[in-house]
Motif scaffolding. Structure first.
Motif, mmCIF file in Angstrom:
data_model
loop_
_atom_site.group_PDB
_atom_site.id
_atom_site.type_symbol
_atom_site.label_atom_id
_atom_site.label_comp_id
_atom_site.label_asym_id
_atom_site.label_seq_id
_atom_site.Cartn_x
_atom_site.Cartn_y
_atom_site.Cartn_z
ATOM 1 N N ALA A 57 0.834 -1.208 0.000
ATOM 2 C CA ALA A 57 0.000 0.000 0.000
ATOM 3 C C ALA A 57 0.864 1.252 0.000
ATOM 4 C CB ALA A 57 -0.933 0.002 1.209
ATOM 5 N N THR A 58 0.466 2.224 -0.783
ATOM 6 C CA THR A 58 1.134 3.521 -0.858
ATOM 7 C C THR A 58 0.075 4.612 -0.761
ATOM 8 O OG1 THR A 58 0.940 3.795 -3.271
ATOM 9 C CG2 THR A 58 2.819 2.496 -2.448
ATOM 10 N N PRO A 59 0.474 5.880 -0.567
ATOM 11 C CA PRO A 59 -0.529 6.954 -0.535
ATOM 12 C C PRO A 59 -1.396 7.010 -1.781
ATOM 13 C CG PRO A 59 1.551 7.738 0.357
ATOM 14 C CD PRO A 59 1.823 6.354 -0.169
ATOM 15 N N ALA A 60 -0.890 6.506 -2.911
ATOM 16 C CA ALA A 60 -1.704 6.514 -4.132
ATOM 17 C C ALA A 60 -2.910 5.593 -4.015
ATOM 18 C CB ALA A 60 -0.841 6.096 -5.330
ATOM 19 N N HIS A 61 -2.897 4.661 -3.070
ATOM 20 C CA HIS A 61 -4.008 3.719 -2.911
ATOM 21 C C HIS A 61 -5.086 4.241 -1.962
ATOM 22 C CE1 HIS A 61 -0.771 0.617 -4.045
ATOM 23 N NE2 HIS A 61 -1.582 0.737 -5.071
ATOM 24 N N LEU A 62 -4.879 5.405 -1.357
ATOM 25 C CA LEU A 62 -5.898 5.949 -0.455
ATOM 26 C C LEU A 62 -7.145 6.324 -1.249
ATOM 27 C CD1 LEU A 62 -3.708 8.219 1.845
ATOM 28 C CD2 LEU A 62 -4.438 5.860 2.223
ATOM 29 N N ARG A 63 -8.292 6.082 -0.669
ATOM 30 C CA ARG A 63 -9.543 6.279 -1.399
ATOM 31 C C ARG A 63 -9.946 7.743 -1.509
ATOM 32 N NH1 ARG A 63 -13.665 3.610 3.086
ATOM 33 N NH2 ARG A 63 -13.077 4.941 4.852
ATOM 34 N N ARG A 64 -9.336 8.602 -0.667
ATOM 35 C CA ARG A 64 -9.645 10.033 -0.731
ATOM 36 C C ARG A 64 -8.353 10.839 -0.781
ATOM 37 N NH1 ARG A 64 -13.872 10.129 4.316
ATOM 38 N NH2 ARG A 64 -12.281 8.685 5.083
ATOM 39 N N THR A 65 -8.419 11.985 -1.435
ATOM 40 C CA THR A 65 -7.297 12.912 -1.404
ATOM 41 C C THR A 65 -7.328 13.694 -0.096
ATOM 42 O OG1 THR A 65 -8.519 14.729 -2.419
ATOM 43 C CG2 THR A 65 -7.445 13.168 -3.913
ATOM 44 N N GLY A 66 -6.234 14.412 0.188
ATOM 45 C CA GLY A 66 -6.218 15.237 1.394
ATOM 46 C C GLY A 66 -7.318 16.276 1.380
ATOM 47 N N ALA A 67 -7.551 16.900 0.220
ATOM 48 C CA ALA A 67 -8.604 17.912 0.116
ATOM 49 C C ALA A 67 -9.974 17.298 0.363
ATOM 50 C CB ALA A 67 -8.554 18.571 -1.259
ATOM 51 N N GLN A 68 -10.199 16.091 -0.133
ATOM 52 C CA GLN A 68 -11.483 15.429 0.090
ATOM 53 C C GLN A 68 -11.673 15.080 1.560
ATOM 54 O OE1 GLN A 68 -10.914 12.235 -2.731
ATOM 55 N NE2 GLN A 68 -12.236 13.206 -4.266
ATOM 56 N N ARG A 69 -10.596 14.647 2.213
ATOM 57 C CA ARG A 69 -10.720 14.328 3.647
ATOM 58 C C ARG A 69 -11.018 15.581 4.463
ATOM 59 N NH1 ARG A 69 -6.442 10.873 2.401
ATOM 60 N NH2 ARG A 69 -4.921 12.433 3.107
ATOM 61 N N ARG A 70 -10.386 16.711 4.114
ATOM 62 C CA ARG A 70 -10.680 17.946 4.842
ATOM 63 C C ARG A 70 -12.120 18.373 4.633
ATOM 64 N NH1 ARG A 70 -5.333 18.883 3.422
ATOM 65 N NH2 ARG A 70 -5.884 19.906 1.466
ATOM 66 N N ALA A 71 -12.629 18.203 3.423
ATOM 67 C CA ALA A 71 -14.040 18.517 3.167
ATOM 68 C C ALA A 71 -14.946 17.617 3.991
ATOM 69 C CB ALA A 71 -14.342 18.378 1.677
ATOM 70 N N ASP A 72 -14.626 16.327 4.041
ATOM 71 C CA ASP A 72 -15.436 15.398 4.836
ATOM 72 C C ASP A 72 -15.307 15.696 6.327
ATOM 73 O OD1 ASP A 72 -16.131 14.233 2.465
ATOM 74 O OD2 ASP A 72 -14.809 12.493 2.671
ATOM 75 N N ALA A 73 -14.120 16.148 6.752
ATOM 76 C CA ALA A 73 -13.935 16.510 8.163
ATOM 77 C C ALA A 73 -14.797 17.710 8.529
ATOM 78 C CB ALA A 73 -12.464 16.802 8.437
ATOM 79 N N LEU A 74 -14.933 18.661 7.618
ATOM 80 C CA LEU A 74 -15.786 19.824 7.878
ATOM 81 C C LEU A 74 -17.237 19.396 8.046
ATOM 82 C CD1 LEU A 74 -15.964 22.918 8.086
ATOM 83 C CD2 LEU A 74 -16.328 22.971 5.607
ATOM 84 N N VAL A 75 -17.691 18.473 7.200
ATOM 85 C CA VAL A 75 -19.055 17.955 7.331
ATOM 86 C C VAL A 75 -19.216 17.229 8.665
ATOM 87 C CG1 VAL A 75 -20.748 16.357 6.357
ATOM 88 C CG2 VAL A 75 -19.355 17.778 4.838
ATOM 89 N N GLU A 76 -18.189 16.471 9.066
ATOM 90 C CA GLU A 76 -18.245 15.752 10.341
ATOM 91 C C GLU A 76 -18.331 16.732 11.510
ATOM 92 O OE1 GLU A 76 -18.257 12.539 13.024
ATOM 93 O OE2 GLU A 76 -18.696 12.692 10.877
ATOM 94 N N MET A 77 -17.598 17.858 11.420
ATOM 95 C CA MET A 77 -17.680 18.871 12.474
ATOM 96 C C MET A 77 -19.109 19.373 12.608
ATOM 97 S SD MET A 77 -14.178 21.074 11.831
ATOM 98 C CE MET A 77 -14.708 22.409 12.922
ATOM 99 N N ALA A 78 -19.744 19.677 11.485
ATOM 100 C CA ALA A 78 -21.122 20.178 11.518
ATOM 101 C C ALA A 78 -22.075 19.112 12.048
ATOM 102 C CB ALA A 78 -21.536 20.633 10.123
ATOM 103 N N THR A 79 -21.852 17.854 11.652
ATOM 104 C CA THR A 79 -22.718 16.766 12.102
ATOM 105 C C THR A 79 -22.633 16.581 13.610
ATOM 106 O OG1 THR A 79 -22.450 15.640 9.974
ATOM 107 C CG2 THR A 79 -23.243 14.319 11.829
ATOM 108 N N ARG A 80 -21.425 16.636 14.139
ATOM 109 C CA ARG A 80 -21.254 16.484 15.579
ATOM 110 C C ARG A 80 -21.864 17.660 16.326
ATOM 111 N NH1 ARG A 80 -15.270 13.732 16.613
ATOM 112 N NH2 ARG A 80 -15.518 12.057 15.070
ATOM 113 N N SER A 81 -21.766 18.854 15.762
ATOM 114 C CA SER A 81 -22.383 20.010 16.406
ATOM 115 C C SER A 81 -23.897 19.856 16.457
ATOM 116 C CB SER A 81 -21.999 21.284 15.642
ATOM 117 O OG SER A 81 -22.677 22.408 16.152
ATOM 118 N N ALA A 82 -24.468 19.360 15.357
ATOM 119 C CA ALA A 82 -25.922 19.204 15.302
ATOM 120 C C ALA A 82 -26.423 18.145 16.265
ATOM 121 C CB ALA A 82 -26.350 18.851 13.877
ATOM 122 N N THR A 83 -25.598 17.146 16.567
ATOM 123 C CA THR A 83 -26.035 16.069 17.461
ATOM 124 C C THR A 83 -25.616 16.308 18.904
ATOM 125 O OG1 THR A 83 -23.999 14.834 16.913
ATOM 126 C CG2 THR A 83 -25.969 14.345 15.626
#
Length: 391
Positions: free
Chosen positions: A231-257
């Motif tokens: 396994a190498t970083p090329a095999h990761l299913r998300r890019t760094g930018a995609q993970r940061r976008a998903d992390a932002l959504v997770e922040m909002a989700t946790r705030s809402a709950t």
């Protein structure tokens, strides 16, 4: 090169130099030669910029452009060279400033400092700081000649605090008032734009980074499950930018709950200070952002502050109480180094590993003096066998 040319011969000389570079066969260069050639071109860009600024400053002073057609030098430059007006204004401002900063201009022309370093120093020029800047310019240029731009910017911020203590507090307060955030709904999605001051911005950035790192570990675990040791970083299913976008959504989700009336965690700030006094001018967050004393004092009412005291540039002598339940030795190394200690690498401490300077395999001690921060790449790169030279 410019000493023997004038008028249109300047462009002819430049064209000749560019043609000579264009004629270089990259396939005929060894890896080290190719890397050196790229670095030398970037360095030459700074020397060329110094001469451009010198000529541009003279042109502005003499109003050498068609003044009946263009009200300012920058307006003429933008139209004549087809660059953005904002860039033209920056070029003219830099040229005008360097006329009053002989040490910076000379160091840039000689290739001693980079163009970015010269710009960083020149940004400090303003009427209230002019006399202090002229007094300390040679010292600042000396720092620029040995530091990368990230570290130089930190030095310049400390210099501002010493040179204009009241002014930096006023500007910090003004920046806090300029905070903004916008979420615009477009046809294809939602677009974000905003700015936060250092302390509140660190709250958001730290949590975003923490969640993104959790997602990275999940992605890496998934890649290892699918690819094993290959396994190498090329095999990761998300890019760094995609993970940061998903992390932002997770922040909002946790705030809402979050339950109504739930306890809000107090943010933790690690403030690095000198041994002499907590209120001294040496004051920054563990990630490297420089604070004014007023910004640091404001944290005391709303956050948990971990005080880390140094008796020199590389020795932690006291770590105050904090809510981090990690080893004191590891924490001391994290706040001392702040980022990966490999030259030019600025991966933050929370993403780094502790590496033995003298390897433990040869009885190197597990101590503060023998431990340094290394990002995973540079940590493991050190212990990989050297790559054989190409045939």
């Amino acid at each position: 090169m410019f000493a023997t040319v004038s008028g249109n011969r300047v462009s002819e000389a430049l064209a000749s130099a560019i043609d000579a570079v264009a004629a270089v066969d990259t396939t005929a260069l060894a890896d080290a030669e190719l890397a050196d050639a790229v670095a030398e071109l970037v360095e030459a860009e700074g020397r060329l910029a110094a001469q451009r600024a010198r000529l541009l400053a003279a042109a502005e002073a003499r109003q050498a452009w068609p003044t009946t057609l263009y009200p300012t030098c920058s307006a003429w430059l933008a139209h004549r060279t087809r660059i953005e007006p904002a860039r033209a204004r920056r070029e003219v401002r830099l040229a005008r400033t360097l006329r009053t900063m002989p040490h910076t201009a000379a160091a840039l022309a000689d290739g001693v400092i980079s163009l970015d370093a010269a710009r960083a120093i020149a940004r400090r020029w303003r009427p209230r700081l002019a006399s202090a800047l002229l007094r300390d310019e040679a010292t600042l240029v000396g720092q620029a000649g040995r530091l990368d731009v990230v570290d130089l910017e930190r030095v310049l911020r400390y210099w501002e605090q010493h040179a204009e203590p009241d002014g930096v507090e006023q500007r910090a307060a003004a920046r806090a008032e300029d905070r903004r955030f916008a979420a615009s709904v477009g046809i294809d999605g939602v677009f974000f734009d905003g700015w936060l001051p250092t302390t509140t911005g660190a709250v958001v950035r730290n949590e975003l980074d923490r969640l993104e790192h959790q997602l990275f570990l999940d992605d890496w675990k998934d890649a290892r499950a699918r690819w094993g040791d290959d396994a190498t970083p090329a095999h990761l299913r998300r890019t760094g930018a995609q993970r940061r976008a998903d992390a932002l959504v997770e922040m909002a989700t946790r705030s809402a709950t979050m339950p109504a009336g739930g306890r809000r965690p107090a943010p933790l700030f690690t403030v690095l200070v000198g041994y002499e006094t907590f209120a001294g001018r040496i004051c920054q967050l563990a990630a490297g952002q420089v604070l004014t004393p007023g910004e640091a004092a404001a944290l005391l009412d709303e956050a948990v502050v971990e005080r880390v005291v140094f008796d020199g540039p590389s020795r932690v002598i006291d770590v105050g109480q904090s809510r981090l339940f990690t080893g004191a030795l590891r924490r001391a190394i994290q706040v001392r180094d702040q980022t990966c200690t490999h030259d030019g690498c600025h991966v933050p401490a929370e993403r780094c590993e502790i590496d033995h300077v003298i390897p433990a395999a040869v009885h190197g001690p597990t101590s503060q003096d023998n431990g340094v921060l290394r990002c995973p790449f540079h940590h493991h790169q050190r212990h990989r066998p050297a790559r054989p030279p190409p045939p």
